[in-house]
Design a protein around this motif. Structure first.
Motif, PDB file in Angstrom:
ATOM      1  N   MET A   1     -37.862  31.983 -51.789  1.00 18.43           N
ATOM      2  CA  MET A   1     -36.542  32.580 -52.017  1.00 18.43           C
ATOM      3  C   MET A   1     -36.401  33.822 -51.153  1.00 18.43           C
ATOM      4  N   LYS A   2     -35.174  34.302 -51.006  1.00 19.55           N
ATOM      5  CA  LYS A   2     -34.875  35.528 -50.286  1.00 19.55           C
ATOM      6  C   LYS A   2     -34.908  36.707 -51.254  1.00 19.55           C
ATOM      7  N   ALA A   3     -35.461  37.832 -50.769  1.00 14.87           N
ATOM      8  CA  ALA A   3     -35.521  39.035 -51.586  1.00 14.87           C
ATOM      9  C   ALA A   3     -35.522  40.261 -50.679  1.00 14.87           C
ATOM     10  N   THR A   4     -35.019  41.380 -51.212  1.00 11.51           N
ATOM     11  CA  THR A   4     -34.995  42.633 -50.475  1.00 11.51           C
ATOM     12  C   THR A   4     -36.289  43.390 -50.741  1.00 11.51           C
ATOM     13  N   ALA A   5     -37.055  43.630 -49.699  1.00 13.70           N
ATOM     14  CA  ALA A   5     -38.372  44.254 -49.842  1.00 13.70           C
ATOM     15  C   ALA A   5     -38.408  45.617 -49.173  1.00 13.70           C
ATOM     16  N   TRP A   6     -39.113  46.541 -49.815  1.00 16.35           N
ATOM     17  CA  TRP A   6     -39.349  47.871 -49.242  1.00 16.35           C
ATOM     18  C   TRP A   6     -40.442  47.747 -48.200  1.00 16.35           C
ATOM     19  N   MET A   7     -40.169  48.230 -46.996  1.00 23.79           N
ATOM     20  CA  MET A   7     -41.117  48.077 -45.893  1.00 23.79           C
ATOM     21  C   MET A   7     -41.711  49.405 -45.435  1.00 23.79           C
ATOM     22  N   GLY A   8     -41.382  50.467 -46.134  1.00 28.39           N
ATOM     23  CA  GLY A   8     -41.809  51.802 -45.734  1.00 28.39           C
ATOM     24  C   GLY A   8     -40.626  52.742 -45.802  1.00 28.39           C
ATOM     25  N   ARG A   9     -40.870  54.008 -45.572  1.00 25.09           N
ATOM     26  CA  ARG A   9     -39.805  54.999 -45.723  1.00 25.09           C
ATOM     27  C   ARG A   9     -38.597  54.663 -44.849  1.00 25.09           C
ATOM     28  N   ASP A  10     -37.406  54.628 -45.481  1.00 24.61           N
ATOM     29  CA  ASP A  10     -36.128  54.358 -44.817  1.00 24.61           C
ATOM     30  C   ASP A  10     -36.077  52.976 -44.182  1.00 24.61           C
ATOM     31  N   SER A  11     -36.761  52.008 -44.784  1.00 23.02           N
ATOM     32  CA  SER A  11     -36.769  50.665 -44.214  1.00 23.02           C
ATOM     33  C   SER A  11     -36.848  49.613 -45.316  1.00 23.02           C
ATOM     34  N   VAL A  12     -35.876  48.711 -45.326  1.00 23.03           N
ATOM     35  CA  VAL A  12     -35.921  47.531 -46.185  1.00 23.03           C
ATOM     36  C   VAL A  12     -35.634  46.303 -45.334  1.00 23.03           C
ATOM     37  N   LYS A  13     -36.068  45.144 -45.828  1.00 27.95           N
ATOM     38  CA  LYS A  13     -35.898  43.909 -45.087  1.00 27.95           C
ATOM     39  C   LYS A  13     -35.734  42.767 -46.075  1.00 27.95           C
ATOM     40  N   VAL A  14     -34.870  41.817 -45.765  1.00 24.25           N
ATOM     41  CA  VAL A  14     -34.749  40.609 -46.578  1.00 24.25           C
ATOM     42  C   VAL A  14     -35.799  39.615 -46.087  1.00 24.25           C
ATOM     43  N   VAL A  15     -36.694  39.237 -46.993  1.00 27.61           N
ATOM     44  CA  VAL A  15     -37.850  38.426 -46.622  1.00 27.61           C
ATOM     45  C   VAL A  15     -37.921  37.184 -47.515  1.00 27.61           C
ATOM     46  N   ASP A  16     -38.751  36.232 -47.106  1.00 25.54           N
ATOM     47  CA  ASP A  16     -39.038  35.054 -47.930  1.00 25.54           C
ATOM     48  C   ASP A  16     -40.261  35.343 -48.795  1.00 25.54           C
ATOM     49  N   VAL A  17     -40.118  35.119 -50.097  1.00 25.17           N
ATOM     50  CA  VAL A  17     -41.217  35.321 -51.044  1.00 25.17           C
ATOM     51  C   VAL A  17     -41.233  34.138 -52.011  1.00 25.17           C
ATOM     52  N   PRO A  18     -42.339  33.907 -52.701  1.00 26.60           N
ATOM     53  CA  PRO A  18     -42.382  32.808 -53.679  1.00 26.60           C
ATOM     54  C   PRO A  18     -41.412  33.045 -54.829  1.00 26.60           C
ATOM     55  N   GLU A  19     -40.865  31.966 -55.370  1.00 28.90           N
ATOM     56  CA  GLU A  19     -40.012  32.082 -56.544  1.00 28.90           C
ATOM     57  C   GLU A  19     -40.844  32.485 -57.757  1.00 28.90           C
ATOM     58  N   PRO A  20     -40.273  33.287 -58.668  1.00 29.08           N
ATOM     59  CA  PRO A  20     -41.029  33.708 -59.849  1.00 29.08           C
ATOM     60  C   PRO A  20     -41.252  32.548 -60.815  1.00 29.08           C
ATOM     61  N   LYS A  21     -42.267  32.691 -61.646  1.00 31.25           N
ATOM     62  CA  LYS A  21     -42.605  31.672 -62.635  1.00 31.25           C
ATOM     63  C   LYS A  21     -42.738  32.320 -64.011  1.00 31.25           C
ATOM     64  N   ILE A  22     -42.565  31.525 -65.041  1.00 29.32           N
ATOM     65  CA  ILE A  22     -42.804  31.970 -66.403  1.00 29.32           C
ATOM     66  C   ILE A  22     -44.282  32.353 -66.536  1.00 29.32           C
ATOM     67  N   MET A  23     -44.542  33.566 -67.024  1.00 27.22           N
ATOM     68  CA  MET A  23     -45.923  34.030 -67.193  1.00 27.22           C
ATOM     69  C   MET A  23     -46.265  34.337 -68.646  1.00 27.22           C
ATOM     70  N   SER A  24     -45.247  34.405 -69.498  1.00 30.13           N
ATOM     71  CA  SER A  24     -45.439  34.745 -70.908  1.00 30.13           C
ATOM     72  C   SER A  24     -44.439  33.947 -71.732  1.00 30.13           C
ATOM     73  N   PRO A  25     -44.752  33.644 -72.987  1.00 30.25           N
ATOM     74  CA  PRO A  25     -43.805  32.893 -73.828  1.00 30.25           C
ATOM     75  C   PRO A  25     -42.468  33.589 -74.034  1.00 30.25           C
ATOM     76  N   ARG A  26     -42.411  34.911 -73.779  1.00 30.70           N
ATOM     77  CA  ARG A  26     -41.157  35.653 -73.982  1.00 30.70           C
ATOM     78  C   ARG A  26     -40.419  35.894 -72.672  1.00 30.70           C
ATOM     79  N   ASP A  27     -40.813  35.222 -71.598  1.00 31.05           N
ATOM     80  CA  ASP A  27     -40.159  35.355 -70.298  1.00 31.05           C
ATOM     81  C   ASP A  27     -38.941  34.445 -70.173  1.00 31.05           C
ATOM     82  N   ALA A  28     -38.073  34.817 -69.251  1.00 28.59           N
ATOM     83  CA  ALA A  28     -37.018  33.925 -68.767  1.00 28.59           C
ATOM     84  C   ALA A  28     -36.936  34.085 -67.254  1.00 28.59           C
TER      85      ALA A  28
END
Length: 390
Positions: A1-28
């Motif tokens: 998926m696409k996400a906005t990532a912090w790349m260092g001071r005064d720098s962000v970038k839209v990058v490809d990262v894995p999609e999140p998954k359920i990790m706990s019974p109380r997650d959505a």
């Protein structure tokens, strides 16, 4: 998926990262449709808050559709449209039971780190550094929402995204800033900062019965919004001496309550004072530039309330403790306990009492998040708030 990532001071970038998954019974898992850039995101962007790591996903204001729920989430179902409060709260600890959701005792896995800096830990927060748990934020296509049986609020179809997404942070934060003022009939409330939180604090002060609201800023376009949408009187601090002007407007008493909606990167019209704090902050000797906070304390009438909802991260210099103590001032502050406010503020929106979306100036696709950060940082094109459409 696409996400906005912090790349260092005064720098962000839209990058490809894995999609999140359920990790706990109380997650959505929420598929995000609308997210936003908050003024406090700029503190991260500038590198003023500790514990950011390259690649961290930003964003703590988001709304979308539930696409998966854990087995212990009984209040949500797939297909629900929800807005997600920025503090992550378990709903069961002593703080949560008291409605103090932003200091939940169970949601920050890095509590030990926070305790070293703050004395005790704050709650986990989406996309807001490893000090607050290192949770992936919502400036992305999907987000994992822990304790989803506590935080997310279902949004009815008659409330558009641009109104609902502001319930994740800036509207409740501004409202809490006004609520902490204990506003009484006839009160005068002064607000430092005409950014989104300050504008909504001013509008909320009106909702709560303030007789007069005075907003202090230096950008004419933001001051116009305060006049138009909060019925505020305005002061441009580059054109007037704020303390003198407030005394003149209040017959020498000062405002009954003062709201600091600026936080750790405030500005000052005095070049020497600004250079002093700016230099100390730049070399990390001081973590804050607290001009607005100092001024709010000095301006407030004796026995009045100073309400602080601007974000601070560490330590301030030259704090006027003498004024606070000797003049019987009351200070109230806190990261917003958003879960307290989402439902009642949603109902105020539905009743037509307020349309908080007046603070939004720019709507961009997620891929343009770096551009959004730049124009918000530099106040280009009369920018007040950037919403990202996913």
């Amino acid at each position: 998926m696409k996400a906005t990532a912090w790349m260092g001071r005064d720098s962000v970038k839209v990058v490809d990262v894995p999609e999140p998954k359920i990790m706990s019974p109380r997650d959505a898992i929420v598929k995000i449709s609308t997210t936003a850039i908050c003024g406090s995101d700029l503190h991260l962007y500038h590198g003023y808050l500790p514990a950011m790591r390259k690649g961290d996903i930003l964003g703590h204001e988001f709304l979308g559709e539930v696409v998966e729920v854990g087995p212990e989430v009984g209040n949500l179902k797939v297909g629900d449209r929800v807005v997600v409060p920025f503090p992550i709260a378990c709903g069961r600890c002593r703080s949560c039971r008291q409605g103090l959701f932003s200091v939940c005792e169970n949601s920050n896995p890095n509590a030990g780190f926070a305790e070293k800096l703050l004395g005790h830990s704050l709650a986990g927060i989406f996309g807001y550094s490893h000090l607050t748990g290192g949770y992936a934020g919502g400036q992305a296509e999907y987000a994992r929402v822990p304790f989803a049986d506590v935080g997310p609020l279902k949004v009815p179809d008659d409330v558009p995204d641009d109104q609902a997404v502001l319930l994740a942070d800036v509207f409740p934060t501004g409202y809490m800033g006004a609520e902490m003022c204990d506003i009484q009939p006839g009160d005068v409330v002064a607000v430092w900062g005409a950014g989104p939180v300050g504008l909504l604090a001013a509008a909320s002060a009106r909702l709560l019965g303030a007789d007069r609201v005075i907003v202090i800023d230096r950008y004419p376009y933001r001051l116009r919004l305060a006049e138009q949408h909060a019925g505020a009187e305005v002061l441009n601090y580059e054109q007037v001496d704020v303390l003198d002007a407030l005394n003149e407007l209040t017959a020498g008493r000062g405002p009954d309550a003062c709201i600091d909606a600026v936080g750790l990167e405030s500005h000052h019209d005095n070049p020497a004072l600004y250079a002093y704090d700016r230099t100390k902050q730049a070399v990390r000797v001081e973590t804050e530039r607290p001009f607005a906070l100092r001024q709010a304390i000095l301006a407030c009438r004796s026995g009045g309330v100073v309400s602080v909802v601007g974000a601070y991260g560490g330590f301030v210099d030259k704090f006027p403790m003498g004024a606070l103590m000797n003049r019987s001032l009351i200070m109230r502050t806190g990261q917003c306990h958003v879960q307290r406010y989402t439902r009642p503020l949603l109902e105020r929106i539905r009743r037509g009492e307020i349309d908080p979306s007046f603070v939004i100036s720019h709507r961009l696709p997620l891929k343009d998040a770096p551009k959004g950060y730049k124009i918000f940082q530099k106040k280009q094109d009369d920018c007040t708030k950037v919403v990202l459409k996913v």
